[in-house]
Design a protein around this motif. Structure first.
Motif, PDB file in Angstrom:
ATOM      1  N   ASN A  77      30.527  73.965  59.361  1.00  0.00           N
ATOM      2  CA  ASN A  77      29.258  74.662  59.538  1.00  0.00           C
ATOM      3  C   ASN A  77      28.928  74.852  61.014  1.00  0.00           C
ATOM      4  N   PHE A  78      29.266  73.861  61.851  1.00  0.00           N
ATOM      5  CA  PHE A  78      29.067  74.039  63.291  1.00  0.00           C
ATOM      6  C   PHE A  78      29.890  75.227  63.795  1.00  0.00           C
ATOM      7  N   HIS A  79      31.167  75.260  63.425  1.00  0.00           N
ATOM      8  CA  HIS A  79      32.032  76.318  63.930  1.00  0.00           C
ATOM      9  C   HIS A  79      31.666  77.689  63.362  1.00  0.00           C
ATOM     10  N   ALA A  80      31.144  77.719  62.151  1.00  0.00           N
ATOM     11  CA  ALA A  80      30.696  78.993  61.599  1.00  0.00           C
ATOM     12  C   ALA A  80      29.610  79.622  62.465  1.00  0.00           C
ATOM     13  N   LEU A  81      28.790  78.788  63.118  1.00  0.00           N
ATOM     14  CA  LEU A  81      27.774  79.285  64.043  1.00  0.00           C
ATOM     15  C   LEU A  81      28.332  79.545  65.440  1.00  0.00           C
ATOM     16  N   ALA A  82      29.255  78.695  65.887  1.00  0.00           N
ATOM     17  CA  ALA A  82      29.651  78.689  67.293  1.00  0.00           C
ATOM     18  C   ALA A  82      30.667  79.760  67.655  1.00  0.00           C
ATOM     19  N   VAL A  83      31.565  80.117  66.720  1.00  0.00           N
ATOM     20  CA  VAL A  83      32.668  81.015  67.072  1.00  0.00           C
ATOM     21  C   VAL A  83      32.285  82.475  66.847  1.00  0.00           C
ATOM     22  N   ASP A  84      33.170  83.364  67.324  1.00  0.00           N
ATOM     23  CA  ASP A  84      32.919  84.803  67.182  1.00  0.00           C
ATOM     24  C   ASP A  84      33.414  85.353  65.847  1.00  0.00           C
ATOM     25  N   ARG A  85      34.487  84.780  65.297  1.00  0.00           N
ATOM     26  CA  ARG A  85      35.006  85.201  64.006  1.00  0.00           C
ATOM     27  C   ARG A  85      35.416  83.978  63.190  1.00  0.00           C
ATOM     28  N   VAL A  86      35.200  84.069  61.864  1.00  0.00           N
ATOM     29  CA  VAL A  86      35.632  83.020  60.940  1.00  0.00           C
ATOM     30  C   VAL A  86      36.664  83.631  60.004  1.00  0.00           C
ATOM     31  N   ALA A 131      33.550  79.714  48.139  1.00  0.00           N
ATOM     32  CA  ALA A 131      33.377  78.267  47.952  1.00  0.00           C
ATOM     33  C   ALA A 131      32.660  77.647  49.152  1.00  0.00           C
ATOM     34  N   PHE A 132      33.005  78.091  50.366  1.00  0.00           N
ATOM     35  CA  PHE A 132      32.360  77.547  51.556  1.00  0.00           C
ATOM     36  C   PHE A 132      30.882  77.919  51.614  1.00  0.00           C
ATOM     37  N   LEU A 133      30.541  79.122  51.179  1.00  0.00           N
ATOM     38  CA  LEU A 133      29.149  79.573  51.260  1.00  0.00           C
ATOM     39  C   LEU A 133      28.209  78.706  50.432  1.00  0.00           C
ATOM     40  N   ARG A 134      28.729  78.019  49.427  1.00  0.00           N
ATOM     41  CA  ARG A 134      27.889  77.112  48.640  1.00  0.00           C
ATOM     42  C   ARG A 134      27.393  75.939  49.476  1.00  0.00           C
ATOM     43  N   TYR A 135      28.122  75.603  50.545  1.00  0.00           N
ATOM     44  CA  TYR A 135      27.757  74.471  51.406  1.00  0.00           C
ATOM     45  C   TYR A 135      27.239  74.924  52.772  1.00  0.00           C
ATOM     46  N   CYS A 136      26.986  76.221  52.912  1.00  0.00           N
ATOM     47  CA  CYS A 136      26.629  76.760  54.228  1.00  0.00           C
ATOM     48  C   CYS A 136      25.185  77.251  54.238  1.00  0.00           C
ATOM     49  N   PRO A 137      24.341  76.770  55.155  1.00  0.00           N
ATOM     50  CA  PRO A 137      22.942  77.223  55.214  1.00  0.00           C
ATOM     51  C   PRO A 137      22.770  78.578  55.891  1.00  0.00           C
ATOM     52  N   TRP A 138      23.788  79.057  56.645  1.00  0.00           N
ATOM     53  CA  TRP A 138      23.666  80.344  57.346  1.00  0.00           C
ATOM     54  C   TRP A 138      24.676  81.346  56.782  1.00  0.00           C
ATOM     55  N   LYS A 139      24.445  81.695  55.526  1.00  0.00           N
ATOM     56  CA  LYS A 139      25.370  82.558  54.790  1.00  0.00           C
ATOM     57  C   LYS A 139      25.485  83.949  55.403  1.00  0.00           C
ATOM     58  N   ARG A 140      24.363  84.510  55.832  1.00  0.00           N
ATOM     59  CA  ARG A 140      24.396  85.865  56.393  1.00  0.00           C
ATOM     60  C   ARG A 140      25.253  85.912  57.657  1.00  0.00           C
ATOM     61  N   THR A 141      25.139  84.893  58.488  1.00  0.00           N
ATOM     62  CA  THR A 141      25.945  84.833  59.717  1.00  0.00           C
ATOM     63  C   THR A 141      27.425  84.758  59.385  1.00  0.00           C
ATOM     64  N   VAL A 142      27.781  83.929  58.411  1.00  0.00           N
ATOM     65  CA  VAL A 142      29.189  83.792  58.039  1.00  0.00           C
ATOM     66  C   VAL A 142      29.735  85.104  57.486  1.00  0.00           C
ATOM     67  N   ARG A 143      28.960  85.780  56.631  1.00  0.00           N
ATOM     68  CA  ARG A 143      29.437  87.053  56.075  1.00  0.00           C
ATOM     69  C   ARG A 143      29.658  88.081  57.182  1.00  0.00           C
ATOM     70  N   ARG A 144      28.810  88.063  58.204  1.00  0.00           N
ATOM     71  CA  ARG A 144      28.964  89.010  59.314  1.00  0.00           C
ATOM     72  C   ARG A 144      30.221  88.727  60.131  1.00  0.00           C
ATOM     73  N   LYS A 145      30.549  87.455  60.285  1.00  0.00           N
ATOM     74  CA  LYS A 145      31.697  87.076  61.119  1.00  0.00           C
ATOM     75  C   LYS A 145      33.004  86.996  60.341  1.00  0.00           C
ATOM     76  N   ALA A 146      32.950  87.011  59.021  1.00  0.00           N
ATOM     77  CA  ALA A 146      34.108  86.644  58.202  1.00  0.00           C
ATOM     78  C   ALA A 146      35.178  87.738  58.161  1.00  0.00           C
ATOM     79  N   VAL A 147      36.424  87.287  58.190  1.00  0.00           N
ATOM     80  CA  VAL A 147      37.580  88.118  57.859  1.00  0.00           C
ATOM     81  C   VAL A 147      38.449  87.295  56.903  1.00  0.00           C
TER      82      VAL A 147
END
Length: 366
Positions: free
Chosen positions: A139-148, A158-174
């Motif tokens: 979760n720290f790295h999902a916020l800190a890095v430029d791409r996940v 599966a990860f999004l179930r444990y992630c409080p910043w889902k919108r950020t992860v979806r924006r960065k995800a590949v």
């Protein structure tokens, strides 16, 4: 900004690249395939050879956390970080959080590939603590890095179930799938033995289903089926569980293909997986796959074409599917041939192109 041809990329990995850990195998393939990619690894517990383009920091570790790095290597590490345009992280530990904080202060572009799932399947204290560490680190790295980067879409969900910043992860995800070297894919598999050889490759721990496998082996002990277990872990190699089980220990990467070639089926009785490189290795050598029915594996294997599935933990269903393949060798051969063909969809060349494109995209944006 440097010209494209002069850009430097760095991948950071906890274990030395020659180990059999999934993230180390992943990193070593990219380093070999991408000319401008160097690697820094933190520790080499198993004293494996250091690969070309790899710098090992000879860190002392405890509980998979960095305790000490020799000063000369620490200085070299910072020079490598400073010189790189993009840093590719494969984090698992709290040590990685400290390194990522340094990278943020340096203003570096970063990408994080997730190689594991967060799960609380078992209530052992060690496993609970390990997954809490994953929870915090990921979760720290999902916020800190430029791409996940995720290895499957199912892993991302599966990860999004444990992630409080889902919108950020979806924006960065590949999503970039794992891969196998095209040179390892056989043209045809030769089957010579009338007995059935079943192979398990992985850590010898409960979450990988090794105890379920041993129970299944006991149930088919009267059949002409032999089991081979490659890997290390806390499980004692107790042959008294079944005379048909052979424990091979940790098999070096360069010797794994010979083990696959002596086998008919790869069995994956895990309770959780992300995208098992072991499955791709087995497919490339013409093995049929017998696996727990997990979303991440369903995403790239088709029932009846590449594999047969059973509910995780269901020893009776595992045994039934095993006996089916044992008694229907034409079906076994058909699935093996399908896997030789389908493995060509997961080549390192394709994976490396996607990562290299991502590195260049990040390096091009201030």
């Amino acid at each position: 900004m440097r010209p494209t041809r002069d850009r430097k990329f760095l991948i950071c990995n906890f274990s030395s690249l020659a180990t059999t850990n999934g993230d180390a195998v992943f990193s070593s393939k990219l380093v070999k395939a991408i000319e401008s990619l160097q690697a820094v690894t933190y520790q080499n517990e198993w004293k494996t050879p250091i690969l070309p383009k790899e710098t090992n920091l000879e860190a002392r570790t405890r509980f998979n956390e960095i305790c000490w790095i020799p000063l000369r290597n620490l200085k070299r590490f910072f020079r490598m970080l400073q010189a790189a345009d993009v840093i590719h992280l494969n984090p698992f530990n709290f040590s990685d959080i400290l390194i990522s904080c340094v990278l943020m202060l340096m203003g570096k572009k970063t990408i994080f590939t997730m190689h594991a799932n967060i799960h609380f399947k078992f209530r052992e204290t060690v496993k609970i603590l390990e997954n809490i560490r994953f929870l915090i680190c990921f979760n720290f790295h999902a916020l800190a890095v430029d791409r996940v980067a995720f290895v499957t879409r199912a892993q991302q969900q599966a990860f999004l179930r444990y992630c409080p910043w889902k919108r950020t992860v979806r924006r960065k995800a590949v999503v970039i799938l794992n891969a196998i070297e095209s040179g390892r894919i056989l043209d045809r598999k030769t089957r010579l033995d009338s007995s059935l050889s079943v192979l398990f490759v992985g850590r010898l721990e409960r979450v990988k289903g090794i105890h379920d496998l041993m129970h299944a082996a006991k149930q088919v002990e009267r059949e002409d089926i032999f089991f081979f277990v490659a890997g290390r872990g806390d499980l004692a190699p107790d042959a008294s569980v079944s005379a048909k089980i052979s424990f091979l220990g940790s098999v070096p990467n360069e010797e794994l293909d010979a083990v696959y070639d002596r086998s008919d089926i790869l069995i994956v009785p895990s309770y959780t997986e992300s995208f098992s490189i072991v499955i791709l290795e087995a497919m490339s050598r013409g093995l049929a796959i017998l696996s727990s029915d997990l979303p991440c594996i369903r995403e790239f294997l088709q029932e009846g074409r590449n594999a047969y599935f059973f509910p995780a933990g269901d020893v009776e269903a595992m045994t039934a599917k095993l006996l089916k393949l044992h008694r229907d060798r034409q079906d076994l051969a058909r699935i093996g041939e399908n896997n030789l063909w389908d493995a060509r969809k997961f080549t390192v060349e394709n994976q490396a192109r996607q990562y290299h494109r991502l590195y260049e995209e990040l390096a091009s944006h201030d």
